[in-house]
Enzyme design. Sequence first.
Site, PDB file in Angstrom:
ATOM      1  N   TYR A  32       5.970  -5.404  -5.463  1.00  0.00           N
ATOM      2  CA  TYR A  32       5.394  -4.322  -4.664  1.00  0.00           C
ATOM      3  C   TYR A  32       6.438  -3.224  -4.468  1.00  0.00           C
ATOM      4  CZ  TYR A  32       1.715  -7.713  -3.399  1.00  0.00           C
ATOM      5  OH  TYR A  32       0.689  -8.623  -3.419  1.00  0.00           O
ATOM      6  N   SER A  33       5.986  -2.074  -3.989  1.00  0.00           N
ATOM      7  CA  SER A  33       6.939  -0.978  -3.794  1.00  0.00           C
ATOM      8  C   SER A  33       8.027  -1.352  -2.815  1.00  0.00           C
ATOM      9  CB  SER A  33       6.215   0.289  -3.335  1.00  0.00           C
ATOM     10  OG  SER A  33       5.499   0.063  -2.132  1.00  0.00           O
ATOM     11  N   GLU A  34       7.696  -2.157  -1.775  1.00  0.00           N
ATOM     12  CA  GLU A  34       8.709  -2.685  -0.871  1.00  0.00           C
ATOM     13  C   GLU A  34       8.324  -4.062  -0.373  1.00  0.00           C
ATOM     14  OE1 GLU A  34       9.812   1.658  -0.543  1.00  0.00           O
ATOM     15  OE2 GLU A  34       7.910   0.646  -0.196  1.00  0.00           O
ATOM     16  N   THR A  35       9.361  -4.853  -0.098  1.00  0.00           N
ATOM     17  CA  THR A  35       9.226  -6.109   0.622  1.00  0.00           C
ATOM     18  C   THR A  35      10.164  -6.043   1.817  1.00  0.00           C
ATOM     19  OG1 THR A  35       8.620  -7.401  -1.326  1.00  0.00           O
ATOM     20  CG2 THR A  35       9.578  -8.608   0.512  1.00  0.00           C
ATOM     21  N   HIS A  53       5.031   1.360   5.535  1.00  0.00           N
ATOM     22  CA  HIS A  53       3.928   0.407   5.340  1.00  0.00           C
ATOM     23  C   HIS A  53       4.411  -1.030   5.455  1.00  0.00           C
ATOM     24  CE1 HIS A  53       5.197  -0.074   1.086  1.00  0.00           C
ATOM     25  NE2 HIS A  53       4.420  -1.145   1.064  1.00  0.00           N
TER      26      HIS A  53
END
Length: 308
Positions: free
Chosen positions: A65-68, A97
């Site tokens: 994902y774009s961030e964790t 997010h």
Amino acid sequence: MTTQTSAAGPSPLPDTTLATSDTIDVLRYSAFSADPAGGNPAGVVLDAEALDDQQMLAVAARVGYSETAFVTAGDTEARRYRLRYFSPRAEVAFCGHATIATAVALASRTGTGELLFDTPVGEIRVGTTTEGGLIRATLTSVPTHSHPAEETLVEPVLRALRWSRDELDADLPPHVAFGGNDHLVLAVRSRERLAALDYDFDALHDIMRHHGWTTVHLVHRQAPDRLDFHARDPFPVGGVVEDPATGAAAAAFGGYLRALGLVTEPLRVHIRQGEDMGRPSDLYVDLHPDDPRVRVTGQAVVIPDPGQ
């Protein structure tokens, strides 16, 4: 989590547990949507005390994902937690997010109410409530600021986007806006032009990396008499073509609107993002003319395990 606290905030007890990216429990949430098929997916690791930087990066790369987000320390009684964010390529100073997703995950575990996150950009307060059976979270950003972007910065970006200068909205000039990290804000006059986004990934990556921008926040104002927007956020520096919902950019954009003098009374801005990607997202931005902080609200829902 077993942690201890100090005056400087939560800190972990020593933990010698060995872990690999394949054995770490990662929760998956979609933020800024009530539908797991919409919104922006985020990984959440609630028990990351024993993980080092390379392990967290490996987990983020595996999740994709774009961030964790990683909770690296916490005091459950005080509802205060230390939070770090990683994209598949590098650590990120702040991610809206993933903050919303983490708050919803914690509220699901410990109950709704206010949470305090110690992040690389400072303290972030998040209020959580239950509405219609779903948990909604509101983060309060660090103080925002925004300044006009020089033409020498804008022109290379327009070339990478394959846009022309006359396609921009003259009433919403280009700015570099900050809400925890920097975002270049560009407003386009045509909704159709925004929908047809097709940019040079490598060129935009190099420009953004050089200037330290987290995303380029591309917006279209839905009507001249309303502060409602469609948005798209290229994120090549994170190894992702586009973010379907970007809370950090929404916070920065709130500061941008305030800097332009468009916030003369308390108001709420609606940002519709991800629609052109097939992952519609709704971000609600609350602004006050006398407060440089911005409040960003959204829901987050669990993404079902495809193996179940």
